[in-house]
Design a protein around this motif. Structure first.
Motif, PDB file in Angstrom:
ATOM      1  N   TYR A 230      53.079  71.812  42.261  1.00  0.00           N
ATOM      2  CA  TYR A 230      54.267  72.484  41.743  1.00  0.00           C
ATOM      3  C   TYR A 230      55.503  71.582  41.752  1.00  0.00           C
ATOM      4  CZ  TYR A 230      57.379  76.436  40.778  1.00  0.00           C
ATOM      5  OH  TYR A 230      58.291  77.286  40.207  1.00  0.00           O
ATOM      6  N   LEU A 231      55.605  70.706  42.736  1.00  0.00           N
ATOM      7  CA  LEU A 231      56.776  69.821  42.796  1.00  0.00           C
ATOM      8  C   LEU A 231      56.831  68.905  41.583  1.00  0.00           C
ATOM      9  CD1 LEU A 231      57.125  68.799  46.553  1.00  0.00           C
ATOM     10  CD2 LEU A 231      58.712  70.144  45.187  1.00  0.00           C
ATOM     11  N   LEU A 237      60.370  69.222  34.295  1.00  0.00           N
ATOM     12  CA  LEU A 237      61.202  70.097  33.474  1.00  0.00           C
ATOM     13  C   LEU A 237      62.613  69.518  33.333  1.00  0.00           C
ATOM     14  CD1 LEU A 237      60.146  73.549  34.993  1.00  0.00           C
ATOM     15  CD2 LEU A 237      59.364  72.548  32.851  1.00  0.00           C
ATOM     16  N   PRO A 238      63.423  70.022  32.378  1.00  0.00           N
ATOM     17  CA  PRO A 238      64.823  69.584  32.296  1.00  0.00           C
ATOM     18  C   PRO A 238      65.545  69.799  33.624  1.00  0.00           C
ATOM     19  CG  PRO A 238      64.225  70.829  30.343  1.00  0.00           C
ATOM     20  CD  PRO A 238      63.067  70.945  31.283  1.00  0.00           C
ATOM     21  N   ALA A 239      66.417  68.851  34.009  1.00  0.00           N
ATOM     22  CA  ALA A 239      67.097  68.865  35.310  1.00  0.00           C
ATOM     23  C   ALA A 239      66.073  68.936  36.437  1.00  0.00           C
ATOM     24  CB  ALA A 239      68.088  70.017  35.399  1.00  0.00           C
ATOM     25  N   GLY A 240      64.983  68.169  36.273  1.00  0.00           N
ATOM     26  CA  GLY A 240      63.872  68.237  37.218  1.00  0.00           C
ATOM     27  C   GLY A 240      64.227  67.834  38.629  1.00  0.00           C
ATOM     28  N   GLY A 241      65.110  66.853  38.778  1.00  0.00           N
ATOM     29  CA  GLY A 241      65.485  66.419  40.122  1.00  0.00           C
ATOM     30  C   GLY A 241      66.119  67.546  40.920  1.00  0.00           C
ATOM     31  N   LYS A 242      66.993  68.297  40.266  1.00  0.00           N
ATOM     32  CA  LYS A 242      67.643  69.421  40.938  1.00  0.00           C
ATOM     33  C   LYS A 242      66.642  70.527  41.241  1.00  0.00           C
ATOM     34  CE  LYS A 242      71.338  72.811  40.383  1.00  0.00           C
ATOM     35  NZ  LYS A 242      72.452  73.279  39.562  1.00  0.00           N
ATOM     36  N   ARG A 244      63.445  70.205  41.838  1.00  0.00           N
ATOM     37  CA  ARG A 244      62.622  69.763  42.962  1.00  0.00           C
ATOM     38  C   ARG A 244      63.373  69.961  44.274  1.00  0.00           C
ATOM     39  NH1 ARG A 244      58.384  65.716  42.950  1.00  0.00           N
ATOM     40  NH2 ARG A 244      57.869  65.137  45.105  1.00  0.00           N
ATOM     41  N   ALA A 245      64.671  69.618  44.263  1.00  0.00           N
ATOM     42  CA  ALA A 245      65.476  69.788  45.472  1.00  0.00           C
ATOM     43  C   ALA A 245      65.595  71.260  45.858  1.00  0.00           C
ATOM     44  CB  ALA A 245      66.863  69.182  45.256  1.00  0.00           C
ATOM     45  N   ASN A 246      65.658  72.157  44.864  1.00  0.00           N
ATOM     46  CA  ASN A 246      65.711  73.592  45.159  1.00  0.00           C
ATOM     47  C   ASN A 246      64.439  74.071  45.847  1.00  0.00           C
ATOM     48  OD1 ASN A 246      68.286  74.137  44.207  1.00  0.00           O
ATOM     49  ND2 ASN A 246      67.602  74.634  42.142  1.00  0.00           N
ATOM     50  N   VAL A 247      63.281  73.591  45.376  1.00  0.00           N
ATOM     51  CA  VAL A 247      62.005  73.966  46.009  1.00  0.00           C
ATOM     52  C   VAL A 247      61.957  73.438  47.437  1.00  0.00           C
ATOM     53  CG1 VAL A 247      59.500  73.690  45.915  1.00  0.00           C
ATOM     54  CG2 VAL A 247      60.790  74.090  43.809  1.00  0.00           C
ATOM     55  N   GLU A 248      62.388  72.208  47.634  1.00  0.00           N
ATOM     56  CA  GLU A 248      62.378  71.633  48.988  1.00  0.00           C
ATOM     57  C   GLU A 248      63.348  72.376  49.899  1.00  0.00           C
ATOM     58  OE1 GLU A 248      63.273  67.609  48.010  1.00  0.00           O
ATOM     59  OE2 GLU A 248      61.169  67.043  47.700  1.00  0.00           O
TER      60      GLU A 248
END
Length: 738
Positions: A230-231, A237-242, A244-248
């Motif tokens: 999932y990460l 996806l668009p704005a993927g870095g953000k 990923r940080a939300n999931v973490e």
């Protein structure tokens, strides 16, 4: 407020001579109710366009060298009285326009789709009979179902929960399995594949539910994220870095929960719901710090004590919060307490004189505080100040304020102000602030940035001419005279209606009837007790006749009258291709049936009272007596009569205007009043209530409309239209063309 020597703001810094630093006010036309833009998005687009222009054209003073340099995003800040409901909208629009933005708020975390998907999965693992979370999981990566597949699953088992429907499909107990026995091989195969998919999904959910018994929440989340990769999915996806940080960050929330005295999935789900319910939002995880080259978005309160090269104060048209002023109980430090007068016996409530006095004082104090906040916002700018606000009828209202501008805000205007803009408009016309009005249609233009910045380009051209800089002058002239790359698409629209094309065609032919449609009829509000005295408008009358014709039951009207008077041969109620022997009796029976029908439809509220009063029974009766009504009766009995048929037709743009480029498609939308199928083709029918002298006049008005209807109908039905009919209720007869 007297802005005298004691109140004046004296500059404490010196800057190099620099053009383009004039303060400006951008008034954005408030979008109409039918617009796809919200007020926040409309204003944000205008701000984004101005930011792009400033970054290309404006220079600011470098803090270290003291010399001028091109403006950066980090030189700009957008200030709001309150960011709630605006800051995230502005950030989203700015990012769509390629402008990096940083919001200093702490909201938006729970609204993030990647967080919602994981929380919904946890809710399903806790209790799978919850329809909304289960629907979200099935649509997400964890389920992999499409909306059509979920609808098919639900249609096969409509009672109980969605989980029951999925389980019924997986076990072959849904109603669709019985229907599938008689379906074609392709449908049966597709349903069998969906059955296997549902069974696999339930098995997956069952496996994770078993894990919840012994796995801590963080370990359970880790397992889910790892199993679905999932990460990496959200990172792509668009704005993927953000994302990923939300999931973490959700892992961190799970670790925080495990440090409490609670344990288990049930309590974690409730824990997160309570955080969301009581607005304990952490804000979306940000990868950009405050020193990055981004446009910062913050509240005016947070900007206190700070200064920025370029300040954009947005949302000046937002209404002040004056709820305290209107409370039943008002408390003031100086005047004490005041309440409304309440008589519980007579059940009467009213404002007291003391309550009004305290309310006025509280309002004055609140407005004074708002003015101080505005002063803070306006004094944050070092070199450039831009003010923006959304306003209904912006151009018209600004012209009125500009012509009647005062030197100083008077007390009455101050006390009646409902927003920062209300404080500024009465006096801004006497200031050096440049005012630009952006209309709604201009917000969709790709050259909006160039349009708003036109003033600066003219100023630079004049400056270059005065300095004699030939190279700069040549460059500026080249840029100002450059042609728009997509000029050929300037007049292209993606969608229109048949009515608009009809009016355009009449204008091209210089038809006199065109003037009938130049302006929409303005219908003022009329109280119910006066409506009977007023003349019915043409729009209401036209809508009323169309509604009646949509509801008309030919079998219950024409068929009934036929059976009672003219249907003695050929079987009762069967339409016959012959003359009615006793037309007077037939008309009498039809008239009685029609009145009863219209009264019943009005009583059931399918036909409004206003429409019932606007329709003349005699004109409907004339229609029902016509051979056309008999043909429609035949079609209705055969199941071949269709009414109020909407359509969307795609045609080449070159057909509408030779100047439009080839290969571009324009969508035409319309609604066909009625059509029916006969043995040798389709019959197209449109009802008209226009006051015309002849059928020829009516066809001159509507032939273009009927041409598009015919083209759309032939494509829709795969059959030729053999006859086009306009029925005029004003003339009481139809007029047909091949």
């Amino acid at each position: 407020i007297s802005y005298d020597d004691r109140a004046a703001l004296y500059p404490g810094a010196s800057y190099p001579e620099n053009g383009g630093c004039e303060s400006e006010l951008i008034l954005v036309e408030k979008p109409a109710g039918s617009s796809d833009l919200s007020v926040e998005q409309a204003e944000a687009r205008a701000v984004a366009a101005r930011i792009k222009e400033l970054r290309e054209s404006l220079s600011v003073t470098d803090q270290e060298s003291g010399q001028l340099r091109p403006a950066r995003f980090s030189d700009m800040v957008i200030l709001f009285r309150s960011g709630s409901g605006w800051d995230e909208e502005f950030k989203a629009v700015l990012e769509e326009e390629g402008i990096p933005a940083y919001v200093t708020s702490k909201t938006g975390y729970f609204a993030a789709s990647e967080v919602q998907e994981l929380l919904q999965l946890l809710r399903v693992l806790d209790n799978p009979t919850q329809d909304i979370p289960l629907f979200g999981v099935m649509k997400s990566l964890f389920g992999g179902f499409t909306e059509e597949e979920i609808a098919l699953i639900r249609s096969g088992h409509q009672s109980g929960s969605l989980y029951d429907a999925v389980r019924a499909l997986a076990q072959g107990e849904d109603s669709g399995s019985d229907e599938g026995q008689g379906s074609c091989g392709g449908e049966a195969k597709a349903r069998e594949e969906l059955r296997h998919k549902a069974a696999a999904f339930l098995e997956r959910i069952r496996g994770y539910r078993d894990c919840t018994v012994y796995l801590p929440i963080r370990d359970l989340l880790t397992k889910i994220v790892t199993d679905f990769d999932y990460l990496n999915y959200v990172t792509a996806l668009p704005a993927g870095g953000k994302r990923r940080a939300n999931v973490e960050m959700l892992f961190t929330r799970a670790s925080d929960f495990e440090k409490t005295s609670y344990y288990g999935l049930f309590h974690f789900v409730r824990y997160m719901e309570q955080l969301e319910k009581y607005d304990v939002d952490y804000g979306g995880a940000e990868l950009l710090d405050e020193n990055a080259d981004v446009v910062r978005i913050m509240s005016i309160h947070k900007s206190k004590g700070l200064e920025f090269p370029i300040v954009i104060v947005a949302g000046l048209g937002r209404r002040f919060n004056m709820q305290d002023v209107n409370q039943s109980l008002i408390v003031d430090m100086d005047l004490g307490l005041a309440t409304d007068y309440v008589d519980p016996v007579r059940r009467v409530k009213n404002k007291t004189l003391r309550r009004l006095a305290l309310s006025e004082k509280l309002r004055e104090d609140s407005l004074g505080e708002e003015m101080r906040v505005l002063y803070v916002a306006l004094t944050r700018a070092k070199e450039k100040l831009i003010l923006t606000a959304s306003l209904e009828k912006a151009a018209e209202r600004w012209e009125r304020y500009r012509e009647n501008s005062a030197e100083k805000l008077d007390y009455l205007d101050f006390m009646e102000a409902g927003s920062f803009l209300d404080m500024m408009l009465p006096v801004v016309g006497r200031s050096d602030i440049r005012v630009t009005v952006v209309r709604e249609e201009e917000l969709h233009r790709e050259d909006l940035a160039e349009q708003i910045g036109m003033y600066d380009r003219k100023r630079r051209l004049e400056q270059a001419e005065s300095l004699g800089d030939q190279a700069a002058l040549a460059l500026l002239r080249e840029r100002l005279n450059a042609g728009y790359r997509f000029r050929a698409l300037e007049g292209l629209y993606t969608k229109t209606t048949v009515s608009e094309l009809k009016i355009a065609a009449m204008a091209d032919r210089d038809e006199e009837a065109y003037h009938t449609f130049e302006e929409k009829e303005i219908e003022p509000y009329i109280p119910a007790f006066r409506r009977a005295e007023e003349k019915v408008s043409g729009t209401v009358r036209g809508n009323a006749y169309h509604r009646v014709m949509e509801l008309l039951d030919f079998d219950g009207l024409t068929g009934k009258a036929w059976a009672e008077t003219a249907g003695t041969s050929g079987g009762p109620g069967e339409p016959q291709d012959r003359e009615i022997q006793n037309r007077d009796l037939f008309r009498q029976k039809l008239q009685e049936a029609l009145k009863g029908f219209l009264d019943a439809e009005t009583a059931s509220k399918r036909l409004s009272t206003e429409y019932r009063q606007a329709v003349r029974d005699g004109r409907i009766l004339d229609f029902l007596m016509s051979p056309l009504a008999f043909r429609m009766w035949k079609a209705q009995r055969a199941g071949k009569l269709y009414r109020e048929q909407p359509f969307i037709l795609g045609i080449d743009a070159g057909r509408l205007n030779r100047e439009l480029p080839d290969g571009e498609t324009v969508l035409i939308q319309g609604i066909i009043d009625a059509f029916f199928v006969e043995e040798d083709g389709l019959v197209l029918l449109d009802y008209k209530t226009d006051a015309v002298d002849s059928m020829e006049d009516l066809w001159n008005r509507y032939e273009t409309q009927m041409d598009y209807y015919r083209e759309a109908l032939e494509k829709l039905m795969g059959m030729p239209v053999k006859e086009r009919i306009l029925y005029s209720f004003h003339l009481g007869r139809p007029g047909s063309r091949e």
